[in-house]
Design an enzyme around this catalytic site. Structure first.
Site, short mmCIF file in Angstrom:
data_model
loop_
_atom_site.label_atom_id
_atom_site.label_comp_id
_atom_site.label_asym_id
_atom_site.label_seq_id
_atom_site.Cartn_x
_atom_site.Cartn_y
_atom_site.Cartn_z
N ASP A 1 0.85 -1.19 0.00
CA ASP A 1 0.00 0.00 0.00
C ASP A 1 0.89 1.25 0.00
OD1 ASP A 1 1.01 -0.05 2.62
OD2 ASP A 1 -0.78 -1.05 3.37
N ASP B 1 1.53 4.98 1.63
CA ASP B 1 1.21 5.90 2.72
C ASP B 1 1.87 7.25 2.48
OD1 ASP B 1 -0.25 3.96 4.13
OD2 ASP B 1 1.60 3.13 4.97
N ASP C 1 9.01 2.99 13.31
CA ASP C 1 9.60 1.84 14.00
C ASP C 1 11.04 1.56 13.57
OD1 ASP C 1 8.62 0.99 11.53
OD2 ASP C 1 7.38 -0.63 12.33
P1 ATP Z 1 3.73 -3.43 4.88
O1 ATP Z 1 2.66 -2.46 4.46
O2 ATP Z 1 4.53 -3.98 3.75
O3 ATP Z 1 3.26 -4.45 5.83
P2 ATP Z 1 4.77 -1.10 6.22
O4 ATP Z 1 6.13 -0.78 6.76
O5 ATP Z 1 4.23 -0.18 5.19
O6 ATP Z 1 4.83 -2.59 5.72
P3 ATP Z 1 2.42 -0.41 7.69
O7 ATP Z 1 1.75 -1.17 8.79
O8 ATP Z 1 1.70 -0.18 6.41
O9 ATP Z 1 3.79 -1.18 7.44
O10 ATP Z 1 2.88 0.97 8.32
C1 ATP Z 1 3.35 2.06 7.54
C2 ATP Z 1 4.47 2.77 8.28
O11 ATP Z 1 3.99 3.29 9.53
C3 ATP Z 1 5.66 1.91 8.67
O12 ATP Z 1 6.58 1.77 7.62
C4 ATP Z 1 6.24 2.67 9.83
O13 ATP Z 1 6.99 3.77 9.39
C5 ATP Z 1 5.00 3.19 10.53
N1 ATP Z 1 4.53 2.26 11.57
C6 ATP Z 1 3.60 1.28 11.43
N2 ATP Z 1 3.41 0.62 12.58
C7 ATP Z 1 4.22 1.19 13.48
C8 ATP Z 1 4.49 0.96 14.87
N3 ATP Z 1 3.86 -0.01 15.54
N4 ATP Z 1 5.41 1.77 15.47
C9 ATP Z 1 6.03 2.75 14.78
N5 ATP Z 1 5.83 2.99 13.50
C10 ATP Z 1 4.95 2.25 12.84
MG MG Z 2 2.34 -0.29 4.31
#
Ligand code: ATP
Ligand code: MG
Length: 458
Positions: free
Chosen positions: A78, A80, A157
């Protein structure tokens, strides 16, 4: 402000020790010519959002997994967006926008079935605002808006998740040495690892998930506290854990994820009864069954086939259920009662950790119940079972048990043949069964109106 005008590199390199929040960060700007993220790979909707923000005078960045994945040449799940515009300001810019979340409001901009999540920069609570954390350090409120990208980067994170793609000049902004870690294949928490896990224990699960998916190593300093802090998962709401467990096991890398979860002693905090059954068991079946189930899940995902949480949970909780049912039967309960009671008990205990919605727990229990019905094939039972809506899943589950070494290989083969053959072949197969007394009685009543060809062999 003028973030992008600064070209200094006052960065900690990956060899240096971790950054803490007192470190003054100067973002490192990687110009378009020096990175591989191209606009052609970005969703047209995300681009629309970014350009609209820019035209309105706001900052707009792609951030998180999409930047990380694109820089790695992978397809993002996705897109963001992060901005300095407030949620209300974002809502003003887009008609197709909904604000969600009570504590920290996010804007969801809808394009048909696609959603672009737009988050206002976050900031840290002031040092003296102790009440933002629980006794164990868990974040209770994360509702302070930041004004700068650097503030926002601290809330992320992992360093590789704190890379920002700037729509103004197509550069990548890196405050946390994320680029170095990306090249080195390292997952490193932003800030002090133990504190960040205490703030949100789900970050440990995310570390494992990304390590398995990206084939990255977890940085030693981020790795060490994990084996000690698994108990913090008990503070996480069970509904959130359910969502995380689905991401862990249905993301296409379930086998490695499971191994890492066990390696870091996190699995037992998610599935305590399953962990106990794995360590207690004399034989290796439970582990084999799980690895087979997870391997099949990965294969199906790779082939674009659907996978259901009901089957996954049936496999994850099978062994605790089976062992308890066996015990109850040994105490004198009938097989079916023992199984029902064991299923009830195991599910009740499990949902105190991880929510399991009824729409998954009901079919999961049907898959289990069918394991006890599949041996009973005589008369019309086999055909009735074959027509059961859960037959396919139950049969697949039986194959799994056979592959894991449970004594059901003959039964599984019988069902395989029964499905492959035609009507007369099925009659022949039914004839190989040792008739039960009940079946004999039914046969004596049956012949009326039946042609000789259909009659069951006596
Ligand atoms: P994917 O979508 O491939 O699972 P992602 O890194 O994009 O991986 P998301 O859950 O979509 O994960 O979150 C988007 C972003 O938000 C992350 O890359 C991170 O920067 C931040 N984020 C998400 N969850 C947390 C958390 N629990 N603590 C801190 N930052 C977070
Ligand atoms: Mg994501």
């Amino acid at each position: 402000m003028v973030l992008y005008a600064k070209q200094s590199h006052a960065q900690a390199t990956s060899a240096e020790s971790r950054i803490d929040r007192t470190t003054i960060i100067t973002p490192h700007i990687i110009p378009r010519a020096e990175h591989t993220l191209s606009r052609a790979q970005v969703s047209e909707y995300a681009l629309k959002v970014l350009y609209r923000l820019k035209e309105a005078g706001y900052e707009g960045y792609l951030v998180g997994g999409c930047v990380r994945d694109l820089l790695l040449g992978r397809e993002p799940k996705d897109f963001d967006v992060a901005t300095n515009a407030s949620p209300d300001q974002v809502a003003h810019l887009f008609r197709n926008c909904r604000l969600i979340g009570r504590r920290f409001r996010l804007a969801h901009v809808h394009f048909g079935r696609d959603i672009i999540e737009v988050a206002t920069f976050r900031g840290a609570h002031a040092e003296n605002e102790g009440e933002a954390h629980s006794e164990n350090g868990r974040i209770l409120r994360d509702n302070v808006y930041g004004t700068t990208l650097e503030d926002d980067a601290w809330r992320r994170d992992f360093t590789v998740n704190a890379l920002y793609y700037n729509i103004r000049d197509f550069s990548v902004v890196d405050c946390m040495s994320g680029m170095d870690d990306l090249r080195a294949g390292l997952l490193r928490l932003v800030g002090e690892p133990e504190q960040r896990y205490r703030e949100d224990a789900v970050r440990m699960l995310r570390a494992v998930r990304f390590a398995a998916k990206l084939g990255f190593r977890i940085h030693p300093e981020s790795e060490v506290p994990m084996t000690r802090l698994g108990h913090l998962l008990s503070e996480i709401p069970s509904a959130r854990l359910f969502e995380e467990v689905l991401k862990l096991f249905m993301g296409g890398y379930a086998v490695q994820t499971f191994e890492l979860l066990r390696h870091y002693r996190l699995f037992g905090h998610l599935f305590p009864d399953t962990e106990a059954s794995l360590t207690r068991q004399r034989a290796h079946f439970p582990l084999t069954l799980l690895t087979h189930a997870l391997g099949n899940t990965d294969e199906r995902i790779a082939q674009g086939k659907p996978v259901t949480p009901a089957f996954l949970f049936a496999a994850l909780l099978w062994e605790p259920m089976r062992q308890l049912a066996e015990k109850k039967q040994a105490e004198g309960m009938s097989e079916i009662d023992a199984m029902q009671l064991a299923a009830e008990t195991v599910v009740m205990r499990q949902v105190t950790r991880i929510a399991l919605p009824k729409r998954f727990s009901v079919p999961m229990r049907e898959i289990w119940a069918m394991q006890y019905r599949l041996p009973q094939r005589a008369g019309k039972r086999a055909l009735r079972l074959l027509a059961h809506p859960r037959f396919r899943a139950a049969y697949d589950f039986l194959l799994l048990r056979a592959a894991a070494g449970e004594e059901v290989q003959e039964l599984a083969d019988w069902w395989t043949h029964f499905q492959e053959t035609d009507g007369s072949g099925q009659q022949t197969l039914l004839g190989t069964l040792v008739p039960s007394p009940a079946k004999k009685r039914r046969r004596r009543r049956a012949p009326r109106g039946r042609s000789a060809g259909q009659a069951a062999p006596e």
